[in-house]
Design a protein around this motif. Sequence first.
Motif, PDB file in Angstrom:
ATOM      1  N   VAL A   1      -0.830  18.851   7.825  1.00  0.00           N
ATOM      2  CA  VAL A   1      -2.146  18.921   8.444  1.00  0.00           C
ATOM      3  C   VAL A   1      -2.923  20.073   7.831  1.00  0.00           C
ATOM      4  N   GLU A   2      -4.103  19.765   7.292  1.00  0.00           N
ATOM      5  CA  GLU A   2      -4.984  20.776   6.704  1.00  0.00           C
ATOM      6  C   GLU A   2      -6.377  20.599   7.311  1.00  0.00           C
ATOM      7  N   HIS A   3      -6.797  21.637   8.065  1.00  0.00           N
ATOM      8  CA  HIS A   3      -8.106  21.599   8.723  1.00  0.00           C
ATOM      9  C   HIS A   3      -8.266  20.353   9.592  1.00  0.00           C
ATOM     10  N   GLY A   4      -7.192  20.037  10.300  1.00  0.00           N
ATOM     11  CA  GLY A   4      -7.249  18.925  11.246  1.00  0.00           C
ATOM     12  C   GLY A   4      -7.026  17.555  10.645  1.00  0.00           C
ATOM     13  N   ARG A   5      -6.810  17.480   9.336  1.00  0.00           N
ATOM     14  CA  ARG A   5      -6.603  16.183   8.672  1.00  0.00           C
ATOM     15  C   ARG A   5      -5.217  16.150   8.046  1.00  0.00           C
ATOM     16  N   LEU A   6      -4.576  15.020   8.117  1.00  0.00           N
ATOM     17  CA  LEU A   6      -3.262  14.851   7.510  1.00  0.00           C
ATOM     18  C   LEU A   6      -3.448  14.594   6.024  1.00  0.00           C
ATOM     19  N   MET A   7      -2.799  15.424   5.189  1.00  0.00           N
ATOM     20  CA  MET A   7      -3.031  15.363   3.745  1.00  0.00           C
ATOM     21  C   MET A   7      -1.702  15.309   2.986  1.00  0.00           C
ATOM     22  N   LYS A   8      -1.777  14.756   1.775  1.00  0.00           N
ATOM     23  CA  LYS A   8      -0.638  14.752   0.859  1.00  0.00           C
ATOM     24  C   LYS A   8      -1.179  14.770  -0.563  1.00  0.00           C
ATOM     25  N   ASN A   9      -0.823  15.825  -1.303  1.00  0.00           N
ATOM     26  CA  ASN A   9      -1.305  15.965  -2.675  1.00  0.00           C
ATOM     27  C   ASN A   9      -2.825  15.870  -2.757  1.00  0.00           C
ATOM     28  N   GLY A  10      -3.487  16.451  -1.767  1.00  0.00           N
ATOM     29  CA  GLY A  10      -4.937  16.473  -1.768  1.00  0.00           C
ATOM     30  C   GLY A  10      -5.603  15.208  -1.286  1.00  0.00           C
ATOM     31  N   THR A  11      -4.818  14.215  -0.876  1.00  0.00           N
ATOM     32  CA  THR A  11      -5.361  12.932  -0.420  1.00  0.00           C
ATOM     33  C   THR A  11      -5.175  12.804   1.084  1.00  0.00           C
ATOM     34  N   PRO A  12      -6.224  12.472   1.825  1.00  0.00           N
ATOM     35  CA  PRO A  12      -6.086  12.324   3.276  1.00  0.00           C
ATOM     36  C   PRO A  12      -5.375  11.029   3.648  1.00  0.00           C
ATOM     37  N   PHE A  13      -4.728  11.052   4.796  1.00  0.00           N
ATOM     38  CA  PHE A  13      -4.063   9.850   5.335  1.00  0.00           C
ATOM     39  C   PHE A  13      -5.131   9.007   6.032  1.00  0.00           C
ATOM     40  N   THR A  14      -5.610   8.029   5.354  1.00  0.00           N
ATOM     41  CA  THR A  14      -6.606   7.108   5.915  1.00  0.00           C
ATOM     42  C   THR A  14      -6.133   5.680   5.697  1.00  0.00           C
ATOM     43  N   PHE A  15      -6.461   4.815   6.612  1.00  0.00           N
ATOM     44  CA  PHE A  15      -6.190   3.385   6.434  1.00  0.00           C
ATOM     45  C   PHE A  15      -7.104   2.582   7.341  1.00  0.00           C
ATOM     46  N   GLU A  16      -7.115   1.280   7.078  1.00  0.00           N
ATOM     47  CA  GLU A  16      -8.024   0.367   7.765  1.00  0.00           C
ATOM     48  C   GLU A  16      -7.226  -0.703   8.500  1.00  0.00           C
ATOM     49  N   ILE A  17      -7.612  -0.965   9.738  1.00  0.00           N
ATOM     50  CA  ILE A  17      -7.051  -2.080  10.487  1.00  0.00           C
ATOM     51  C   ILE A  17      -8.020  -3.247  10.359  1.00  0.00           C
ATOM     52  N   LEU A  18      -7.606  -4.276   9.658  1.00  0.00           N
ATOM     53  CA  LEU A  18      -8.458  -5.426   9.390  1.00  0.00           C
ATOM     54  C   LEU A  18      -8.257  -6.498  10.456  1.00  0.00           C
ATOM     55  N   LEU A  19      -9.360  -6.936  11.086  1.00  0.00           N
ATOM     56  CA  LEU A  19      -9.304  -7.995  12.089  1.00  0.00           C
ATOM     57  C   LEU A  19     -10.472  -8.950  11.885  1.00  0.00           C
ATOM     58  N   PRO A  20     -10.325 -10.191  12.313  1.00  0.00           N
ATOM     59  CA  PRO A  20     -11.458 -11.111  12.240  1.00  0.00           C
ATOM     60  C   PRO A  20     -12.462 -10.802  13.344  1.00  0.00           C
TER      61      PRO A  20
ATOM     62  N   ARG B   1       0.846  -1.183   0.000  1.00  0.00           N
ATOM     63  CA  ARG B   1       0.000   0.000   0.000  1.00  0.00           C
ATOM     64  C   ARG B   1       0.893   1.249   0.000  1.00  0.00           C
ATOM     65  N   PRO B   2       0.625   2.219  -0.885  1.00  0.00           N
ATOM     66  CA  PRO B   2       1.480   3.410  -0.946  1.00  0.00           C
ATOM     67  C   PRO B   2       1.631   4.131   0.388  1.00  0.00           C
ATOM     68  N   VAL B   3       0.590   4.092   1.206  1.00  0.00           N
ATOM     69  CA  VAL B   3       0.643   4.828   2.461  1.00  0.00           C
ATOM     70  C   VAL B   3       1.724   4.301   3.397  1.00  0.00           C
ATOM     71  N   PHE B   4       2.116   3.035   3.253  1.00  0.00           N
ATOM     72  CA  PHE B   4       3.098   2.441   4.154  1.00  0.00           C
ATOM     73  C   PHE B   4       4.407   2.056   3.466  1.00  0.00           C
TER      74      PHE B   4
END
Length: 597
Positions: free
Chosen positions: A419-438, A319-322
Motif C-alpha cells: 500500500v502506497e498513499h492508500g493505493r495497492l501497488m506493485k512495481n509502480g503499477t496500481p492494483f486495478t481491475f474491471e468487473i464486466l456485466l451486461p 490477466r496478470p493481476v489474477f
Amino acid sequence: MTRQYISILAAAVLAFLPGVTAAEPAHGIAMYGEPALPPDFDHLPYANPDAPKGGTMVMGESGGFDSLNPFILKGRAPWFLGPWTVETLMARSIDEPFTLYGLLAESIDTDEARSYAEFTLRPEARFSDGNPVTVEDVIWSFRTLAEEGQPRYAGAWSKIASVEQTGPRSVRFTFTEADREMPLILGLRPVLEKAQWEGKDFAASSLEAPIGSGPYVVEDFEPNRYITYRRNPDWWGADLPVNRGLYNFDHLRTEFYGDQGVVFEAFKAGSLSIWREENPARWMTAFDFPAVQDGRVVMEEIPHHRPSGMHGFVMNTRRPVFDDLRVREAMILAFDFKRINGILTGGTEPRIESYFSNSDLGMTPGTPAPKDVSDLLAPYRQTLLPGVMDGYALPSTDGSNRANLRRAAMLLSEAGWTVEHGRLMKNGTPFTFEILLPQGAGETATIANIYIQALRRLGIDATLRSVDAAQYSQRVTNFDFDMTEILRSFSLSPGNEQTLYWGSSGANQPGSRNLMGMVDPAADAMITAMVRSEDPAQFNAATRALDRVLMSGRYVIPFWYARVSRIAYDRAFHHPDRLPLYGDWPGFQPDTWWYAP
C-alpha cells in the motif's frame, strides 16, 4: 425468462448418459443401468396426456437478439428457439438422472463398452416443411455443427473414428476412445435439414431460422423486441409417447426488455404469463400487488434435487493481476458473503460451498480426501494446488469481515503488493481491475458495487463496467474481461460438458466456456475418469475429485443457491401435480404446462 433458467437450459442441453447392456436396439439408454420406463410406456410420468391444447404463454427476458441461428458463435439468438423448433435423435427425461428415450430415432444400439452407437430413424419423422428426416441430414448436421458451430459441438466429433450409413434409416458412429457418455451426447445433438443450407454460409449470423422437426415454428419476430412461435398443426411427433401431454400451447411468445426490473413490471401489469423470482427477500415483500391479492396470480415454490452449480464472480487468470493463487484467495476473503447475502436475500439462502453443493457429487469442504478420491488424484500430487487433498473451504465471516480483510492484506503482501498513499501497488503499477456485466444485470450489479466498496479498504481500485448485450457477448467470447459473472448449472450426471467449462484445451479457444482460463492436468484427468466410469461409485469419486481441484483453484467468488424455484404465474396456466426429479428445469415449463381459463 431469468438468466438462471437460461443457464439451466444450456446445462441440460450438454449433460450425461448410460445404457443398454446388450448389443441390440433399445427404446432408451441410461448412463448406468436401464431406463426407468419400459418400451411400451404411454407418456412421461410428469406429463398430463389429457392436457387441453390451446392458448398463448407470454414470457419476458432481458436483453435482445440479432440472429435466429442459435447453433453458431456469431450473433445473439433467442435461447429457446433451438429446443422449441429443432429436435434431437433422443429426448431426455427430467425425472431420471440421465436417461434418454427415442425421439427422431426409434431405437439406439450400443455395446457394453459403448464403443459405438447406432441410431435408427423413425420412418414418419418430418421437418416442418414436410421433407423426411434422413440419415444424410443427421450426418451433415453433426459434422457441420462440429466444424462451423459453437465450440461445444467439436469435442464429441473429435472422438468419432468413423460414420457409416448401415441401412435406409440407420447410422452408426464408432468412437476413438472409451467414453460412456458419447451415445447420449450424440442422442442430444440437434438435427437440421441439409437442403436448407445448400449454397449458404452456416456460420454467418442471419435472421433466417433453421428448419427443424420440432413442435413449433417461428411465426413472427422483431429483433430485440419479440419473437412468436406457432405450434405446428402438422407436427409429425405429436402422438409419440415421449411427447404425449407436452407442447400444449398454440403460441409461445418471448418479449424482450432492457433489464429484469422492467420485465418484472411487465409481469405485474399482466403483460406476461409467468415470472421466476430468484431473490427470496423480494419473494416475501414485492408480491403484494393486486393480481396476487385477488388470486389472479398464483405463487408457487417448486422443490428440486439437482446440484447447486456455480454462480459468482469469476477471475480471468489470463490477466496478470489474477494469475497468482494468493491474489485470488484474497479476492474471495474480501467478499463479505454474510453481509451481501443479508442485503440481497435476507440471509435465507445457503452459500455455494462446492461446484456440486446440494448433492452427493460434491466434496465435503474442509475434510481430507477419502481414499477413492485421493487414489485418483495421487498421480498429480506434485502439481496439485494447496487445499485439494485437505479440502479447501470458503472463509467464514463474523459479520464485519475484518479478520478476512486482514488475511487478504497479508496474502497480497506475500504476492508483492504494498500500500502506497492508500493505493495497492506493485512495481509502480496500481492494483486495478474491471468487473464486466451486461446492462440490466440488476442484482448482480448491486453485489458488484458492495464488493467494490470492500476492495477499496485494501487499496484496490475496482470499477463496474456495464455494456450492451452484443458487446458483452463479444467480450466474453474473446475473454476480454478481468472479472465477470459466471453461472453454470449442473444436472445429476455431469460429463463431457465439463471439458468445455474447465478443460485445458479451451483455455485459449475463443468461445469456449472456460472463462477463468484454467489449465490443470488433474482436472482434465478427472473429467476423463468421470466419462469412463463404469458404475456410480467410480463416477461419484471422480466428480468429487474434480470438485476439489476446482475449489482449490480459487477461480470463482461464489454466491448462493436456492433449494426451490419460486415462480408466479397467471392462474389460467396449469402444470401436472406430479413434479419431476429436476423440478423447474428445462423440459418442465412451458413443455408440460397448459392453458385452461
